[in-house]
Design an enzyme around this catalytic site. Sequence first.
Site, PDB file in Angstrom:
ATOM      1  N   THR A  13      38.380  49.365  34.447  1.00  0.00           N
ATOM      2  CA  THR A  13      37.386  50.199  33.954  1.00  0.00           C
ATOM      3  C   THR A  13      37.393  51.784  34.623  1.00  0.00           C
ATOM      4  O   THR A  13      37.082  52.370  34.011  1.00  0.00           O
ATOM      5  CB  THR A  13      36.142  49.520  34.754  1.00  0.00           C
ATOM      6  OG1 THR A  13      35.839  48.259  34.127  1.00  0.00           O
ATOM      7  CG2 THR A  13      34.830  50.367  34.745  1.00  0.00           C
ATOM      8  N   ASP A  56      43.661  44.804  30.437  1.00  0.00           N
ATOM      9  CA  ASP A  56      42.653  44.209  30.890  1.00  0.00           C
ATOM     10  C   ASP A  56      43.090  43.369  31.965  1.00  0.00           C
ATOM     11  O   ASP A  56      43.782  42.461  31.790  1.00  0.00           O
ATOM     12  CB  ASP A  56      42.006  43.553  29.637  1.00  0.00           C
ATOM     13  CG  ASP A  56      40.438  43.071  30.253  1.00  0.00           C
ATOM     14  OD1 ASP A  56      40.508  42.054  31.061  1.00  0.00           O
ATOM     15  OD2 ASP A  56      39.248  43.437  29.656  1.00  0.00           O
ATOM     16  N   SER A  57      42.596  43.342  32.951  1.00  0.00           N
ATOM     17  CA  SER A  57      42.963  42.670  34.261  1.00  0.00           C
ATOM     18  C   SER A  57      42.893  41.097  34.057  1.00  0.00           C
ATOM     19  O   SER A  57      43.535  40.254  34.672  1.00  0.00           O
ATOM     20  CB  SER A  57      42.210  42.835  35.391  1.00  0.00           C
ATOM     21  OG  SER A  57      40.842  42.518  35.553  1.00  0.00           O
ATOM     22  N   THR A  88      39.369  45.057  38.221  1.00  0.00           N
ATOM     23  CA  THR A  88      38.746  44.470  39.315  1.00  0.00           C
ATOM     24  C   THR A  88      38.907  42.911  39.333  1.00  0.00           C
ATOM     25  O   THR A  88      38.860  42.286  40.457  1.00  0.00           O
ATOM     26  CB  THR A  88      37.271  44.826  39.763  1.00  0.00           C
ATOM     27  OG1 THR A  88      36.571  44.589  38.454  1.00  0.00           O
ATOM     28  CG2 THR A  88      37.318  46.451  39.966  1.00  0.00           C
ATOM     29  N   ASP A  89      38.711  42.452  38.052  1.00  0.00           N
ATOM     30  CA  ASP A  89      38.720  41.042  37.950  1.00  0.00           C
ATOM     31  C   ASP A  89      39.963  40.202  38.531  1.00  0.00           C
ATOM     32  O   ASP A  89      39.772  39.098  39.413  1.00  0.00           O
ATOM     33  CB  ASP A  89      38.613  40.495  36.510  1.00  0.00           C
ATOM     34  CG  ASP A  89      37.261  40.862  36.017  1.00  0.00           C
ATOM     35  OD1 ASP A  89      36.155  41.074  36.669  1.00  0.00           O
ATOM     36  OD2 ASP A  89      37.248  40.731  34.523  1.00  0.00           O
ATOM     37  N   THR A 165      38.686  39.278  48.278  1.00  0.00           N
ATOM     38  CA  THR A 165      38.147  38.515  46.996  1.00  0.00           C
ATOM     39  C   THR A 165      36.821  39.281  46.323  1.00  0.00           C
ATOM     40  O   THR A 165      36.158  40.052  47.184  1.00  0.00           O
ATOM     41  CB  THR A 165      37.406  37.055  47.451  1.00  0.00           C
ATOM     42  OG1 THR A 165      38.412  36.336  48.206  1.00  0.00           O
ATOM     43  CG2 THR A 165      36.991  36.309  46.426  1.00  0.00           C
ATOM     44  N   THR A 277      39.288  26.474  51.980  1.00  0.00           N
ATOM     45  CA  THR A 277      37.901  26.091  51.758  1.00  0.00           C
ATOM     46  C   THR A 277      37.357  26.869  50.499  1.00  0.00           C
ATOM     47  O   THR A 277      37.477  27.921  50.186  1.00  0.00           O
ATOM     48  CB  THR A 277      37.058  26.297  52.862  1.00  0.00           C
ATOM     49  OG1 THR A 277      35.636  26.190  52.737  1.00  0.00           O
ATOM     50  CG2 THR A 277      36.982  27.795  53.376  1.00  0.00           C
ATOM     51  N   GLN A 278      35.906  26.266  49.793  1.00  0.00           N
ATOM     52  CA  GLN A 278      35.327  26.884  48.824  1.00  0.00           C
ATOM     53  C   GLN A 278      34.529  27.880  49.351  1.00  0.00           C
ATOM     54  O   GLN A 278      34.012  28.851  48.748  1.00  0.00           O
ATOM     55  CB  GLN A 278      34.650  26.031  48.118  1.00  0.00           C
ATOM     56  CG  GLN A 278      35.435  24.665  47.537  1.00  0.00           C
ATOM     57  CD  GLN A 278      34.666  23.532  46.753  1.00  0.00           C
ATOM     58  OE1 GLN A 278      33.494  23.717  46.697  1.00  0.00           O
ATOM     59  NE2 GLN A 278      35.078  22.534  46.290  1.00  0.00           N
ATOM     60  N   CYS A 279      34.289  27.992  50.674  1.00  0.00           N
ATOM     61  CA  CYS A 279      33.381  28.949  51.375  1.00  0.00           C
ATOM     62  C   CYS A 279      33.833  30.250  51.299  1.00  0.00           C
ATOM     63  O   CYS A 279      35.216  30.254  51.621  1.00  0.00           O
ATOM     64  CB  CYS A 279      33.098  28.528  52.833  1.00  0.00           C
ATOM     65  SG  CYS A 279      31.901  26.916  52.709  1.00  0.00           S
TER      66      CYS A 279
END
Length: 342
Positions: A13, A56-57, A88-89, A165, A277-279
Amino acid sequence: MKSSILLIYTGGTIGMKTDPVTGVLTPFDFNDIYEEFPYVSKLGVEIEVMTFPPIDSSNVTPELWSTLARIIRDSYNTFDGFVILHGTDTMSFTASALSFMLENLSKPVVFTGSQIPIGVMRTDGRENLITAIEIAAARDREGHAIVPEVSLYFQNRLFRANRTTKYSVEELNAFRSDNYPSLADVGVNITYHPSHIIYPDSYEKELHIQTEMEQNVMVVNMFPGITEHILKSMFAIEQVRGIVLQTYGAGNAPTEDWFINIIKETVERRVPVVNVTQCHSGSVAMDMYETGYRMQKAGVTSGLDSTLEAAVTKLMYLLALDLSYEGIIQKLKQPIRGEISI
C-alpha cells in the site's frame, strides 16, 4: 559524513499514489523521493532506491526472501543501512525470515509500510518512511549502527522484526510485539532502548546469508471438534518436514490417546513439532497442565513465547541447514536472533 541507505521497494500500500487525471491508485516512483518529499533531504542521508515490480504481499514467497538476502549481502559494504518497503499482510513473515537468513548482521535492516497509500494526503506512509530512514541511518559516536538488527517500524514504534504480528486491518498502529518491548519509541524525538537491542559480538565479522528455506512446513491450528481422521491425514503427509502446532492458552491440546499417538508417530518419523500458543501474549508452558504435559512427553518442542511468524520461518530456516534432527530440536529451544525469551 552522511549515512548511506539503500531503500528497497517490494510493493504494498505504501507505494501507491492517486493519478491526478484518472483518480485511480497507481504505483509511486520512489526514485523521485526527493522531488515528492523535499524534506527527506533534511535528514542528511544519501538514499539509493531499488524498485521491484510491485508484489502484493499476499503473493510473497521465500524466493523474495532469498532475493532480499542476496541484495543486502551484495550491497552490504556500500551502504550503512537498509530500508525495505513491504505490504503489511505478510511483512512480519518476511521480516522474521530475513532476521534468520542474515547471519553476523551489524547494520540496520528496517521494514516498514503503511495502511494508507503514500500518495494520499492523510497517509501514515510518509511518517513511517521518513522515520524508518532516520533509524536506519542512525549511528553512535564510534560510527556503529544504533539498531544493528532486523526491525519493523510502524506508527511511532520500532520493534524487533521476529517479535511482531499484524493485528489490525484498519488501525494505523497495525503491528504489535506483545512479548517483547519496543527497540525505540518515536515522539518529538526518537528514544532508543539499548537494553532491548541486540548488538554484535564483533563488527568485523563478514555477513553470511542463508538463501535456502524448507517450504514443506505445515501450520495446524487446533479447534474444538477437530477429528482424528482429519488430523491424522494432515500429520501423515509424506512431504511435510516440520509442523507448527497452534494450541490453546499455555500450550494445551486434547488429551485423548488418538491425539497423543498421532504426535508420537510424527516425532518418531523425526518430523519436528513446535508448539506455539494461539494467544497473542504469553508463553507456552507445557508442564503447567496435563493437556500440555502429555504433548511434551510425546516429543513436542515448546515454542515458548514465539510468534507464529517467527516459529514458521525459524523452522524453515533450520530445516534447510545441514543439521541432525537433534540439532534442529536444540536450536528450536534456544534464541538464535532474539526471537524467544528463555
